[in-house]
Design an enzyme around this catalytic site. Sequence first.
Site, short mmCIF file in Angstrom:
data_model
loop_
_atom_site.label_atom_id
_atom_site.label_comp_id
_atom_site.label_asym_id
_atom_site.label_seq_id
_atom_site.Cartn_x
_atom_site.Cartn_y
_atom_site.Cartn_z
CD GLU A 92 -2.24 -6.94 5.11
OE1 GLU A 92 -2.82 -5.95 5.56
OE2 GLU A 92 -1.81 -6.99 3.95
CG HIS B 243 -4.03 -3.80 2.66
ND1 HIS B 243 -3.18 -3.55 3.70
CD2 HIS B 243 -4.41 -2.58 2.20
CE1 HIS B 243 -3.05 -2.25 3.88
NE2 HIS B 243 -3.80 -1.64 2.97
CB CYS C 283 -0.98 -0.04 1.18
SG CYS C 283 -2.33 1.14 1.01
#
Length: 1512
Positions: A403, A401, A317
């Site tokens: 995760e 993202h 990000c």
Amino acid sequence: MCLRVTFVNGRIRQTQSSLDCVSVGSRSNPNAQQWLTSKVRVSRGERRARHYEAFISSSVTAASIRYLEGSMSKMATLILEDGTAFKGLLFGADVSISGEVVFQTGMVGYPEALTDPSYHCQLLTLTYPLVGNYGVPQDAEGEFALKMKLLSVILLSENPSHWSSVKSLDQWLKEQGVPGLRGIDTRCLTKKIREKGTMLGKLVVDGTPEDSVPFDNPDKRNLVQEVSMKEPTVFNPSGGLRITVVDCGIKYNQIRCLAQRGACVTVVPWDHPLDSKDFDGLFISNGPGDPQLCQTTISNVRKVVCVERPKPVFGICLGHQLLSLVIGSKTFKMKYGNRGHNQPCIHKGTARCFITSQNHGFAVDPDTLPEDWDVLFTNANDHTNEGIVHNTKPLFSVQFHPEHMAGPTDLVGLFDVFLDTVKEHKAGNPEEVERPRKVLILGSGGLSIGQAGEFDYSGSQAIKALKEENIQTVLINPNIATVQTSKGLADKVYFLPITAEYVTQVIKNERPDGVLLTFGGQTALNCGVELTKLGVLEKYEVKVLGTPVASIEMTEDRKVFVEKMEEINEHVAPSEAALSVDQAVAAAERLGYPVLVRAAFSLGGLGSGFANNGEELVALVTAAFAHTSQVLVDKSLKGWKEIEYEVVRDAYDNCVTVCNMENIDPLGIHTGESIVVAPSQTLNDHEYNMLRNTAIKVIRHLGIVGECNIQYALNPESEQYYIIEVNARLSRSSALASKATGYPLAYVAAKLGLGIPLPLLKNSVTNSTTANFEPSLDYCVVKVPRWDLSKFLRVSTEIGSSMKSVGEVMAIGRNFEEAFQKALRMVDENCVGFDHTIKPVSEKELQIPTDKRIFVLASAFRAGYTVDQLNELTKIDRWFLHKMKNIADHEQLLETYNQSAMPPEVLRKAKQLGFSDKQIAQAVQSTELVVRKLRHDWSILPVVKQIDTVAAEWPAHTNYLYLTYHGTEDDLAFNDQHIMVIGSGVYRIGSSVEFDWCAVGCITELRKMGYKTIMVNYNPETVSTDYDMCDRLYFDEISFEVVMDIYERENPEGVILSMGGQLPNNIAMSLHRQQCRILGTSPEFIDSAENRFKFSRMLDTIGISQPQWKELSDRKSAVTFCETVGYPCLVRPSYVLSGAAMNVAYSDSDLEKYLTDAVAVSKEYPVVISKFIQEAKEIDVDAVASDGVVMAIAVSEHVENAGVHSGDATLVTPPQDLNQKTMERIQVIVHAIAQELQVTGPFNLQLIAKVMIECNVRVSRSFPFISKTLGVDLVALATQIIVGEDVEPLGLMRGKGIVGVKVPQFSFSRLAGADVVLGVEMTSTGEVACFGENRYEAYLKAMLSTGFKIPKKNILLSIGSYKSELLPTVQALESMGYDLYASLGTELSIDPPGLRFQVKAVDWPFEEEVSECPTKEKQRSIMNYLEENHFDLVINLSMRNSGGRRLSSFVTKGYRTRRMAIDYSVPLIIDIKCTKLFVQVKFIGLLLLSKNDTELFRYLNKEASRATLNMC
């Protein structure tokens, strides 16, 4: 707001939320939005958490909120920098705040979103309207002291329901000092943000001076500095690899992903100096704001990256943007930003597309990358950069993202295996799949319970997809009523049985090189598997497109399926497959009772049920083996949640879940019988993605290509789940999911079957984004089944694991209550909603569900039952029960008012809870029109919202619409003129796919003529609700209220009612009274035909013969009339379909009961009694007229005698037995009635010989059959006439030399206990039709298409009072070599003097007394023979002149025999005329038993055939 984190021994021990402002909203009321922000303190030894400044939700208007929540509730206003204001109800913290306004489209995971540091200083709008459903969970330590568990249900719910919830969202926000705003039109706000880009905003609490809250532009501040930790912290110090993490606002799960993989993780502040000696790898985290403001971080990273041998670097990000700036690339502020859980990212090199979670407003410019860097991922929608990688060095970063703990984690492997994965995929691209030139598509045949109109939709979509790729299509489907069998769709259509023999012949003739097996339900699937086993496909080099047959067999064979799941460490419910009754009993004993018994290779739970003991098990298993060779015995999981995911996968392993659905009813009720909601409402983010990830893993492992669904059982008290099954084909749920999301699953699946990669397909709604995405919904969808069990005596109304429903509806609303009440009305137009007056309270019915249990729940709430009590009784989740209680409570509030005293806000709230005008009128003791006028006076009007698949994130010119009272603006303008066509609504017995064919034909013809069209319908199974078919699709109720609301908004050129069957006709007069422009026949003339009294009086006036009749004025005069004309008499209510409540009375007691039933369904219209004519020829006439002048006439004759409903009768056209004089008289009657009713458009007449019995001024169910057989599209002709086109009269249509025979499709095997008899009320669920040179050829093909099997040896006769008539027929059967068996009474009477038949007597299995037959002890009973599948055919004729309904009122030997034949899957004939016709066919077609040539009849000697027919 403060986020406090305490460290103990280097571990985080306690955390708090960091959202600054939350606004929870439904996109329907911009008048009620609230925004919240607060500051975060950071002190030494403490760690600040994520900061979200706004969370937006909506449910009710500001006025309603103020009234209903009480004077203590505060209002607040969200003011945007352009001056736009959204007023709503404040919840959470009582504080004003300002920041940047952004939106997020995720449907779950609100606790995770509200603790994301990337939202620091932002006002967050959640686009999904139902928030707070699953509350907020208890904080808990994870494995590395990092895990923070938060719960998610949906809607701003004051009564969250989830096993892990400890507090409500409102409580949590108050504790964290974060304000929230609800009751605003979040869709309107999202569209504004989308079009103008992110905007500054401020939330001003009422009473706070607006000027005291200045706008705050976070882009001017270094937000990273505010959220980053102040001191280095070590996690998992014993880890082997040293990873330094630069904290720019890190999400905890990033640390967890590194630590769980064995890394020692050192998290350092954003400006911490970096030295390569301190780490083995460098990780740069996400964070908020403009990356250009982090120059210190950029400088520090450059020192360790821009060297000859850098150590590995991974950025996420903001970390991705910082790495790009480090290497000299540029970043820019995006107009929209990407914020949601369903962003598709394409990996360069492999073209694989992954679904990702994102939250960012800045992006990297890929054109500025240095030469030694390359693009890694690209956003498939806006084509912005999503990742970069160095060509030679271990440096890479991604914008998304992988995760994320709210959304999918498809790429979480980037933390440990990504570089190896990239190398593997770069080694080579997948091979191109060779495109076929001609594809064979197998249809599903006649509609039946468990396999209905959804396959017409899916098959039509497949044909459309193939034609776009210039591929020839050949369709086999004997269901003549379907759209897919219409001229102009498939290149060739074969109206033949879908059996291996007939399909082989077609393959031999057509030589296709591809076949689609997954678009025709279980019928097509089973046929395809058989063709594969027979070697037919291999012999003729026909490739199965999409899912391989091997994968299909993995899902169909339970034992193999269990083994495949064990290979990937997934588990199915404890289950065993059995091949015999003994094996099933042993399996049940090992599993423990109760158990679920299911038939393998079946559809709709056929042959399934729950067994609590051995006796029940044996009965179920014995019956199940009649339908299959394998029975599944499952451990019962009754009471668990049932969840379903629709999954799409291409040949290159791109895989997405398109829709997830949750059954309101707990496990134990077939999903086709359950009320279903989409998306799921009571799953938190972890559960949602746990099941999603499992779905993708399973589908990949099975090798499915195309579309499929996976069903789960989920423990309501934990995260334990089992896989129930995978359907490797399009299904009922697929059609529902397509309509619920706007994602055309069948169309996409057909394209994928051709080898087209999913990312290359476009989202057909936006026309700009890729189809490799997972739709975002900003609305709620509720599906409710339709049952017609009242048509059958002795059929249990209990519902369970086997389907009984005949159709379903889908309703769309901005909250659950709105969609739920809409759906209940859609199922039954006589129902006003969640009505407590329909069924009384019954705890038994609450515990053991029935088709009417939902109304028992309504009564229970009225009786004072609590949510907890009802949860205990029904096992329905408390969240759903709370929503139902909201409706019940508001109804009671309405009842405290009359129409003049009711406040506007109470009325508005009622509309937002889904109340209809009629429902409100009943509560306040008024009328529907008065309530409608009140709404208009108070400007309480619905708004029109679009279904765009992306929750308004991307511009979409979609024509897929619905009405809601949760909003302040329409999503589109109303400038163009359209013609509005009303569809047929829910499929039911009597109104099915044939009316959808008519509606689709109408809008297709209108578009050909240049008219823009509007379709109104709510049936997810139909082609008419495909938004490609019309210019505007309103997926909403077909009621006077809703149709008028659409009419007033659209102001169309006119409305066509005559194409949708009975339902549109029922509202004709109501619309007419409001000056609605009705095209075609005047509603006043429609009323003259529908009103039984007016119609009978009209026939008398114009001199048309009809049976003697009388209008019901009182019971006494009715009895007198019947006694005068003599029984039997027919009771006929007005404005009904499929003969509902129409019955033949044979006595005074019959008459009394039937009159009560008829009055109940025809409350506002007269009931007529007429003399019932027996054993006469019945004739159907379909015609089209223009201003009373008949343009075309088509005549068909019934095979059965009068007394059988035309929908259950066997129809032949052109008629074969009507003489010229009769045909001339029929034409005279048709012309006279058309002239008297001034018919313009379609109409249908039914006659008994030359006596008129009924007229419908609309299309009939035989229109598709007539049009396709005779070669003239009557619907197209009628449409041209309705809009004023000049057409040439066709007169009496005689066809093109072929004969068509239409045969009913029954579903008695699904309806345990139902008597298999025919009468004046329709009981069939579908129909098939085939063609031939004569009626015999066509009839045989049609019978085979219903699943009928030609008998090989043994036939049982039970022919009652028809013995003398059937002697030649019996003689013919014997001469053909059949072994004949007969019940005792039949055997004694078919042995007349001079004729000796070899007929073996068989005792009834039900005799309790000793039989007078001396050979009884040597005989086996009928039951014994049926159980052993000894009989190949049963011919069982009811008592003459008994009438179906009356016969079923008591148990007879004949009833039991018929029932056993159905239960043991033995072909059954129950009509004397059909018996004669079948034997005639069989006699002619003896060679058909050994040859499969469909042209056999052409070679038979016609003169010899006639001689044979005379003998029969």
